[in-house]
Design an enzyme around this catalytic site. Sequence first.
Site, PDB file in Angstrom:
ATOM      1  N   LEU A  35       0.840  -1.213   0.000  1.00  0.00           N
ATOM      2  CA  LEU A  35       0.000   0.000   0.000  1.00  0.00           C
ATOM      3  C   LEU A  35       0.870   1.256   0.000  1.00  0.00           C
ATOM      4  CD1 LEU A  35      -2.921  -1.077   2.384  1.00  0.00           C
ATOM      5  CD2 LEU A  35      -2.867  -1.083  -0.127  1.00  0.00           C
ATOM      6  N   THR A 120       7.710  -5.167 -18.587  1.00  0.00           N
ATOM      7  CA  THR A 120       7.286  -4.092 -19.485  1.00  0.00           C
ATOM      8  C   THR A 120       8.080  -4.110 -20.793  1.00  0.00           C
ATOM      9  OG1 THR A 120       7.328  -1.692 -19.716  1.00  0.00           O
ATOM     10  CG2 THR A 120       8.898  -2.627 -18.179  1.00  0.00           C
ATOM     11  N   ASP A 121       7.473  -3.562 -21.837  1.00  0.00           N
ATOM     12  CA  ASP A 121       8.193  -3.426 -23.115  1.00  0.00           C
ATOM     13  C   ASP A 121       9.311  -2.392 -23.020  1.00  0.00           C
ATOM     14  OD1 ASP A 121       6.580  -1.151 -22.965  1.00  0.00           O
ATOM     15  OD2 ASP A 121       5.674  -1.398 -24.948  1.00  0.00           O
ATOM     16  N   GLU A 122       9.293  -1.570 -21.956  1.00  0.00           N
ATOM     17  CA  GLU A 122      10.300  -0.502 -21.855  1.00  0.00           C
ATOM     18  C   GLU A 122      11.713  -1.044 -21.662  1.00  0.00           C
ATOM     19  OE1 GLU A 122       9.346   2.725 -19.302  1.00  0.00           O
ATOM     20  OE2 GLU A 122       7.234   2.649 -19.821  1.00  0.00           O
ATOM     21  N   TYR A 147      13.391   3.573 -13.917  1.00  0.00           N
ATOM     22  CA  TYR A 147      12.303   2.581 -13.858  1.00  0.00           C
ATOM     23  C   TYR A 147      12.601   1.400 -14.773  1.00  0.00           C
ATOM     24  CZ  TYR A 147       7.977   0.267 -15.255  1.00  0.00           C
ATOM     25  OH  TYR A 147       7.044  -0.693 -15.582  1.00  0.00           O
ATOM     26  N   ASN A 177      -0.731  -0.079 -20.591  1.00  0.00           N
ATOM     27  CA  ASN A 177      -2.106  -0.469 -20.233  1.00  0.00           C
ATOM     28  C   ASN A 177      -2.969   0.755 -19.963  1.00  0.00           C
ATOM     29  OD1 ASN A 177      -2.081  -3.618 -18.473  1.00  0.00           O
ATOM     30  ND2 ASN A 177      -0.533  -2.890 -19.891  1.00  0.00           N
ATOM     31  N   GLY A 272      15.044  12.185 -21.221  1.00  0.00           N
ATOM     32  CA  GLY A 272      15.274  10.825 -21.737  1.00  0.00           C
ATOM     33  C   GLY A 272      14.029  10.162 -22.293  1.00  0.00           C
TER      34      GLY A 272
HETATM   35  P1  NAD Z   1       0.895   0.389  -9.854  1.00  0.00           P
HETATM   36  O1  NAD Z   1       1.935   1.406  -9.504  1.00  0.00           O
HETATM   37  O2  NAD Z   1      -0.490   0.840 -10.145  1.00  0.00           O
HETATM   38  O3  NAD Z   1       0.780  -0.694  -8.660  1.00  0.00           O
HETATM   39  C1  NAD Z   1       1.897  -1.208  -8.017  1.00  0.00           C
HETATM   40  C2  NAD Z   1       1.423  -1.901  -6.732  1.00  0.00           C
HETATM   41  O4  NAD Z   1       2.562  -2.497  -6.107  1.00  0.00           O
HETATM   42  C3  NAD Z   1       0.794  -0.949  -5.702  1.00  0.00           C
HETATM   43  O5  NAD Z   1      -0.384  -1.507  -5.167  1.00  0.00           O
HETATM   44  C4  NAD Z   1       1.862  -0.818  -4.627  1.00  0.00           C
HETATM   45  O6  NAD Z   1       1.325  -0.555  -3.331  1.00  0.00           O
HETATM   46  C5  NAD Z   1       2.542  -2.181  -4.726  1.00  0.00           C
HETATM   47  N1  NAD Z   1       3.931  -2.130  -4.231  1.00  0.00           N
HETATM   48  C6  NAD Z   1       4.900  -1.248  -4.563  1.00  0.00           C
HETATM   49  N2  NAD Z   1       6.023  -1.526  -3.898  1.00  0.00           N
HETATM   50  C7  NAD Z   1       5.775  -2.626  -3.146  1.00  0.00           C
HETATM   51  C8  NAD Z   1       6.552  -3.395  -2.251  1.00  0.00           C
HETATM   52  N3  NAD Z   1       7.837  -3.084  -1.988  1.00  0.00           N
HETATM   53  N4  NAD Z   1       5.979  -4.472  -1.659  1.00  0.00           N
HETATM   54  C9  NAD Z   1       4.681  -4.796  -1.906  1.00  0.00           C
HETATM   55  N5  NAD Z   1       3.887  -4.086  -2.732  1.00  0.00           N
HETATM   56  C10 NAD Z   1       4.438  -3.008  -3.347  1.00  0.00           C
HETATM   57  O7  NAD Z   1       1.516  -0.437 -11.053  1.00  0.00           O
HETATM   58  P2  NAD Z   1       0.795  -1.122 -12.321  1.00  0.00           P
HETATM   59  O8  NAD Z   1       0.666  -0.116 -13.389  1.00  0.00           O
HETATM   60  O9  NAD Z   1      -0.360  -1.877 -11.866  1.00  0.00           O
HETATM   61  O10 NAD Z   1       1.946  -2.143 -12.775  1.00  0.00           O
HETATM   62  C11 NAD Z   1       1.956  -3.477 -12.285  1.00  0.00           C
HETATM   63  C12 NAD Z   1       3.108  -4.224 -12.932  1.00  0.00           C
HETATM   64  O11 NAD Z   1       2.936  -4.232 -14.345  1.00  0.00           O
HETATM   65  C13 NAD Z   1       4.482  -3.602 -12.667  1.00  0.00           C
HETATM   66  O12 NAD Z   1       5.406  -4.658 -12.489  1.00  0.00           O
HETATM   67  C14 NAD Z   1       4.778  -2.843 -13.958  1.00  0.00           C
HETATM   68  O13 NAD Z   1       6.158  -2.743 -14.174  1.00  0.00           O
HETATM   69  C15 NAD Z   1       4.112  -3.735 -14.976  1.00  0.00           C
HETATM   70  N6  NAD Z   1       3.664  -3.086 -16.228  1.00  0.00           N
HETATM   71  C16 NAD Z   1       2.866  -1.984 -16.183  1.00  0.00           C
HETATM   72  C17 NAD Z   1       2.392  -1.436 -17.371  1.00  0.00           C
HETATM   73  C18 NAD Z   1       1.468  -0.244 -17.366  1.00  0.00           C
HETATM   74  O14 NAD Z   1       1.133   0.265 -18.432  1.00  0.00           O
HETATM   75  N7  NAD Z   1       1.004   0.243 -16.225  1.00  0.00           N
HETATM   76  C19 NAD Z   1       2.782  -1.993 -18.591  1.00  0.00           C
HETATM   77  C20 NAD Z   1       3.608  -3.126 -18.612  1.00  0.00           C
HETATM   78  C21 NAD Z   1       4.048  -3.663 -17.409  1.00  0.00           C
HETATM   79  O1  TDX Z   2       1.016  14.242 -18.330  1.00  0.00           O
HETATM   80  C1  TDX Z   2       1.592  13.498 -19.116  1.00  0.00           C
HETATM   81  N1  TDX Z   2       1.792  13.910 -20.407  1.00  0.00           N
HETATM   82  C2  TDX Z   2       2.419  13.141 -21.342  1.00  0.00           C
HETATM   83  O2  TDX Z   2       2.576  13.565 -22.497  1.00  0.00           O
HETATM   84  C3  TDX Z   2       2.048  12.165 -18.732  1.00  0.00           C
HETATM   85  C4  TDX Z   2       1.858  11.671 -17.324  1.00  0.00           C
HETATM   86  C5  TDX Z   2       2.671  11.398 -19.684  1.00  0.00           C
HETATM   87  N2  TDX Z   2       2.863  11.863 -20.949  1.00  0.00           N
HETATM   88  C6  TDX Z   2       3.477  10.975 -21.966  1.00  0.00           C
HETATM   89  C7  TDX Z   2       4.723  10.241 -21.558  1.00  0.00           C
HETATM   90  C8  TDX Z   2       4.610   8.965 -22.382  1.00  0.00           C
HETATM   91  O3  TDX Z   2       5.062   9.198 -23.715  1.00  0.00           O
HETATM   92  O4  TDX Z   2       2.495   9.953 -22.208  1.00  0.00           O
HETATM   93  C9  TDX Z   2       3.116   8.685 -22.441  1.00  0.00           C
HETATM   94  C10 TDX Z   2       2.643   7.682 -21.393  1.00  0.00           C
HETATM   95  O5  TDX Z   2       3.153   8.109 -20.131  1.00  0.00           O
HETATM   96  P1  TDX Z   2       2.975   7.223 -18.795  1.00  0.00           P
HETATM   97  O6  TDX Z   2       1.534   7.009 -18.538  1.00  0.00           O
HETATM   98  O7  TDX Z   2       3.805   7.866 -17.734  1.00  0.00           O
HETATM   99  O8  TDX Z   2       3.554   5.814 -19.248  1.00  0.00           O
HETATM  100  P2  TDX Z   2       5.012   5.328 -19.770  1.00  0.00           P
HETATM  101  O9  TDX Z   2       6.098   6.205 -19.284  1.00  0.00           O
HETATM  102  O10 TDX Z   2       4.889   5.082 -21.239  1.00  0.00           O
HETATM  103  O11 TDX Z   2       5.107   3.939 -18.961  1.00  0.00           O
HETATM  104  C11 TDX Z   2       3.927   3.101 -18.822  1.00  0.00           C
HETATM  105  O12 TDX Z   2       3.938   2.030 -19.698  1.00  0.00           O
HETATM  106  C12 TDX Z   2       4.881   1.022 -19.458  1.00  0.00           C
HETATM  107  C13 TDX Z   2       3.775   2.601 -17.389  1.00  0.00           C
HETATM  108  O13 TDX Z   2       3.751   3.703 -16.488  1.00  0.00           O
HETATM  109  C14 TDX Z   2       4.875   1.652 -17.035  1.00  0.00           C
HETATM  110  O14 TDX Z   2       4.680   1.115 -15.737  1.00  0.00           O
HETATM  111  C15 TDX Z   2       4.868   0.537 -18.027  1.00  0.00           C
HETATM  112  O15 TDX Z   2       5.946  -0.302 -17.798  1.00  0.00           O
END
Ligand code: NAD
Ligand code: TDX
Length: 335
Positions: A35, A120-122, A147, A177, A272
């Site tokens: 949390l 992640t694809d990153e 990250y 996502n 970056g």
């Molecule tokens: P999020 O930041 O919404 O959620 C992360 C969760 O992990 C939170 O509930 C947080 O409380 C918990 N957490 C953080 N540190 C912790 C710790 N030390 N111990 C236990 N719990 C902890 O993230 P998300 O967007 O749901 O991403 C989930 C996973 O998917 C991550 O591994 C992320 O790298 C990966 N991912 C995300 C995206 C995206 O677009 N959001 C895309 C590809 C992969």
């Molecule tokens: O206010 C904004 N304006 C803007 O132009 C924000 C918050 C982001 N952006 C841009 C940055 C990126 O090109 O939008 C794109 C998406 O940004 P984010 O939502 O921060 O995502 P990104 O950095 O692409 O990473 C996400 O996808 C891969 C997730 O946060 C990661 O957890 C995942 O691994």
Amino acid sequence: MRMLVTGGAGFIGANFVHATVAERPDVEITVLDALTYAGNRESLAPVADRIRFVHGDITDGPLVDDLVRDTDVVVHFAAESHNDNSLGDPWPFVQTNLIGTYTLLEAVRRYDVRYHHISTDEVYGDLELDDPSRFTESTPYNPSSPYSSTKAGSDMLVRAWTRSFGVRATLSNCSNNYGPYQHVEKFVPRQITNVLRGVRPRLYGDGRNVRDWIHVDDHNSAVWAILDGGTIGRTYLIGADGETSNREVVETVLELLGRDSQDFDFVTDRPGHDRRYAIDSTLLRTELGWEPRFADFRAGLEATIEWYRAHEDWWGPRKDATEAAYRAAGEAVTK
Ligand code: NAD
Ligand code: TDX
């Protein structure tokens, strides 16, 4: 089946828990979540009586050992997940993404527990806008940010633990996502909630950066396809052919909310800032027969907007602090 879901109070993890409770009644779920600012117990309220929730940290070795000993499979979502935060303070990313993954791997190794690693694809770095290629499972790792480099490092740990110690692991690397329960710091919910509050959306740099959008339910159905039929030791790329520029996303959000599509601001670019991500998910589709259900990004965005419109009680309390953090980090309108 007893399943430990780390990060189940976060965006993707909570959606995974909801889908699993609905579709797999035979799975007994324990969520382990620290949390942090990104976790929210409310995201699990609809399934609270169907799961066990443990408030704890994945870097806590004895706690992780206890939980893993009594489970059949670990699905590891927990992470520090926001690039912008990683530029301001990388340490929690090293701690959670690297040490946390190491802690889980040692426990699954000890008890021979099946492990799925969410990544992640990153980790592959970025592509030029005009590059015809997309990322595949054999693209070399080339992460750009704190990250993505800590996610890349965690993937490497999983591969090494599989090869050297025989850990029964699979990995998936997914693209961006969107969907319900995503923190308002992220691009799509930030812009939706800005417009709902009468604030102009904010595009970094020139707004031409491209992300390969996938609905969170499609990500999670792919994770289940891998749990059901994936080959141990293998990496699967998850993507739904959703390449869209950030500017197009903002224009669509504005249109869907009945506003002038040009009613946005450009702000300071992210240092970056990766230019483009694009996923080739052929392996997942051919080997496991997976297909996305949300093929229409505009329709998916519309449904997501409706969710945020109906759930201000969920996002409202976090919105002001999130915007204050962006201001404190120096974000400013450029044109
Ligand atoms: P999020 O930041 O919404 O959620 C992360 C969760 O992990 C939170 O509930 C947080 O409380 C918990 N957490 C953080 N540190 C912790 C710790 N030390 N111990 C236990 N719990 C902890 O993230 P998300 O967007 O749901 O991403 C989930 C996973 O998917 C991550 O591994 C992320 O790298 C990966 N991912 C995300 C995206 C995206 O677009 N959001 C895309 C590809 C992969
Ligand atoms: O206010 C904004 N304006 C803007 O132009 C924000 C918050 C982001 N952006 C841009 C940055 C990126 O090109 O939008 C794109 C998406 O940004 P984010 O939502 O921060 O995502 P990104 O950095 O692409 O990473 C996400 O996808 C891969 C997730 O946060 C990661 O957890 C995942 O691994």
